[in-house]
Motif scaffolding. Structure first.
Motif, PDB file in Angstrom:
ATOM      1  N   SER A  71     -12.725  43.984 -15.014  1.00  0.00           N
ATOM      2  CA  SER A  71     -11.530  44.305 -14.768  1.00  0.00           C
ATOM      3  C   SER A  71     -10.766  44.808 -15.994  1.00  0.00           C
ATOM      4  O   SER A  71     -10.117  45.837 -15.863  1.00  0.00           O
ATOM      5  N   LEU A  72     -10.780  43.887 -16.831  1.00  0.00           N
ATOM      6  CA  LEU A  72     -10.264  44.124 -18.155  1.00  0.00           C
ATOM      7  C   LEU A  72     -10.748  45.332 -18.753  1.00  0.00           C
ATOM      8  O   LEU A  72     -10.078  46.170 -19.259  1.00  0.00           O
ATOM      9  N   SER A  73     -12.127  45.451 -19.000  1.00  0.00           N
ATOM     10  CA  SER A  73     -12.762  46.584 -19.395  1.00  0.00           C
ATOM     11  C   SER A  73     -12.375  47.756 -18.460  1.00  0.00           C
ATOM     12  O   SER A  73     -12.071  48.819 -19.542  1.00  0.00           O
ATOM     13  N   SER A  74     -12.308  48.029 -17.470  1.00  0.00           N
ATOM     14  CA  SER A  74     -11.835  48.836 -16.674  1.00  0.00           C
ATOM     15  C   SER A  74     -10.574  49.332 -16.983  1.00  0.00           C
ATOM     16  O   SER A  74     -10.196  50.507 -17.176  1.00  0.00           O
ATOM     17  N   ILE A  79      -6.523  52.877 -19.838  1.00  0.00           N
ATOM     18  CA  ILE A  79      -5.447  53.024 -20.954  1.00  0.00           C
ATOM     19  C   ILE A  79      -5.696  53.837 -21.900  1.00  0.00           C
ATOM     20  O   ILE A  79      -4.951  54.792 -22.124  1.00  0.00           O
ATOM     21  N   ALA A  80      -7.190  53.814 -22.377  1.00  0.00           N
ATOM     22  CA  ALA A  80      -7.535  54.737 -23.340  1.00  0.00           C
ATOM     23  C   ALA A  80      -7.504  56.327 -22.948  1.00  0.00           C
ATOM     24  O   ALA A  80      -6.999  57.125 -23.539  1.00  0.00           O
ATOM     25  N   GLU A  81      -7.735  56.524 -21.644  1.00  0.00           N
ATOM     26  CA  GLU A  81      -7.993  57.757 -21.065  1.00  0.00           C
ATOM     27  C   GLU A  81      -6.402  58.335 -20.984  1.00  0.00           C
ATOM     28  O   GLU A  81      -6.141  59.347 -21.364  1.00  0.00           O
ATOM     29  N   LYS A  82      -5.482  57.361 -20.697  1.00  0.00           N
ATOM     30  CA  LYS A  82      -3.993  57.918 -20.251  1.00  0.00           C
ATOM     31  C   LYS A  82      -3.191  58.024 -21.843  1.00  0.00           C
ATOM     32  O   LYS A  82      -2.824  59.162 -21.813  1.00  0.00           O
ATOM     33  N   GLU A  83      -3.879  57.223 -22.993  1.00  0.00           N
ATOM     34  CA  GLU A  83      -3.254  57.562 -24.070  1.00  0.00           C
ATOM     35  C   GLU A  83      -3.836  59.006 -24.580  1.00  0.00           C
ATOM     36  O   GLU A  83      -2.980  59.581 -25.270  1.00  0.00           O
ATOM     37  N   ASP A 167      -0.776  40.595 -17.615  1.00  0.00           N
ATOM     38  CA  ASP A 167      -0.804  39.604 -16.620  1.00  0.00           C
ATOM     39  C   ASP A 167      -2.200  39.075 -15.991  1.00  0.00           C
ATOM     40  O   ASP A 167      -2.200  37.761 -16.056  1.00  0.00           O
ATOM     41  N   LEU A 168      -3.091  40.144 -15.994  1.00  0.00           N
ATOM     42  CA  LEU A 168      -4.631  39.499 -15.599  1.00  0.00           C
ATOM     43  C   LEU A 168      -5.086  38.475 -16.835  1.00  0.00           C
ATOM     44  O   LEU A 168      -5.439  37.269 -16.361  1.00  0.00           O
ATOM     45  N   GLU A 169      -4.698  39.220 -18.103  1.00  0.00           N
ATOM     46  CA  GLU A 169      -5.095  38.085 -19.129  1.00  0.00           C
ATOM     47  C   GLU A 169      -4.460  36.661 -19.195  1.00  0.00           C
ATOM     48  O   GLU A 169      -5.124  35.825 -19.352  1.00  0.00           O
ATOM     49  N   LYS A 170      -3.112  36.529 -18.532  1.00  0.00           N
ATOM     50  CA  LYS A 170      -2.413  35.541 -18.727  1.00  0.00           C
ATOM     51  C   LYS A 170      -2.891  34.646 -17.317  1.00  0.00           C
ATOM     52  O   LYS A 170      -3.106  33.460 -17.689  1.00  0.00           O
TER      53      LYS A 170
END
Length: 201
Positions: A71-74, A79-83, A167-170
Motif C-alpha cells: 500500500s505504501l509503495s502504491s 504521489i510521484a505521478e501527481k508531482e 497516517d498509514l505509516e503511523k
C-alpha cells in the motif's frame, strides 16, 4: 528463536483450544483482500485469545507487513505521478502567462497606433481590431484559469495522499510496537510458567 516463538504459540493454542489451522485458512483468504485497516481488525478479531491478550500468528504479521508495504509503495507511486503532473501544469501555466504577456504587449502597441490598423493583410477599424485581440486574451485567460484549477486540484490530491501515507505509516508503527510488547509479555509469562513447572519438579 523461531522455535521458541512457535513453541509459545502452540502452548497458548493448546490452552485456549483454538483451531489454528481453520483460522489460518480464513485469515489467509481475508488478508489477500480488503483495506489494510480491515485486515488488521479482522486479524485481531480472529486471533487466539489468552486472558486479556491476543495471540497472532507470525505468518499473519508478515502478511500484514507485506500488504502495508504494498500500500505504501502504491501511494508513493501515486504521489510521484501527481508531482509529475503538477510540474507539467506549472510549465503549462508559465507558458500561458508568457503568452498572455506577449499578447498584452501587442495589444498596447495596437492601441497606440492609428485608427486604421493593418491585420492579416486587411485594414481594420481600431474598435474591431481591439475586439479581436481582447477575445484572444479572454480565451487565453479562460485556459489559464482552467489549468490553474487543475493544478490546484492536483495539489490538493497530493496533500491528501501524503496525509494518508503518513497516517498509514503511523498506524503500522503503532501496530508493530503493540505486537512487540505483546510478544515480550507472552515470553515473560511463558518463562514464569516454565519456572513454576521446574519448581514443582
Amino acid at each position: 528463536m523461531i522455535k521458541n516463538k512457535i513453541a509459545k504459540i502452540l502452548f497458548i493454542a493448546l490452552i485456549t483450544g483454538t483451531p489454528i489451522n481453520a483460522q489460518n485458512e480464513q485469515n489467509e483468504a481475508t488478508l489477500d483482500q480488503g483495506p489494510v485497516a480491515g485486515q488488521f481488525d479482522y486479524t485481531i478479531e480472529k486471533s487466539s485469545k489468552y486472558e486479556e491478550y491476543r495471540v497472532v500468528r507470525t505468518n499473519w504479521l508478515y502478511k500484514l507487513k507485506s500488504n502495508v508495504l504494498d500500500s505504501l509503495s502504491s501511494l508513493e507511486t501515486t504521489i510521484a505521478e501527481k508531482e509529475t503532473a503538477i510540474d507539467s501544469l506549472k510549465s503549462e501555466i508559465k507558458s500561458i502567462n508568457s503568452n498572455l504577456e506577449n499578447t498584452q504587449e501587442k495589444l498596447d502597441k495596437a492601441i497606440t497606433q492609428k485608427d486604421s490598423i493593418p491585420f492579416l493583410g486587411a485594414e481594420l477599424p481600431k474598435g474591431q481590431y481591439n475586439s479581436i485581440m481582447w477575445g484572444l486574451v479572454l480565451i487565453l485567460a479562460v485556459g489559464a484559469a482552467f489549468l490553474f484549477l487543475l493544478f490546484k486540484r492536483s495539489h490538493h490530491l497530493t496533500g491528501e495522499m501524503r496525509e494518508k501515507y503518513s497516517d498509514l505509516e503511523k498506524e503500522y508503527d503503532a501496530h508493530r510496537k503493540r505486537a512487540l510488547e505483546k510478544e515480550k509479555t507472552m515470553a515473560r509469562q511463558h518463562l514464569n510458567e516454565l519456572n513454576k513447572l521446574r519448581g514443582r519438579d
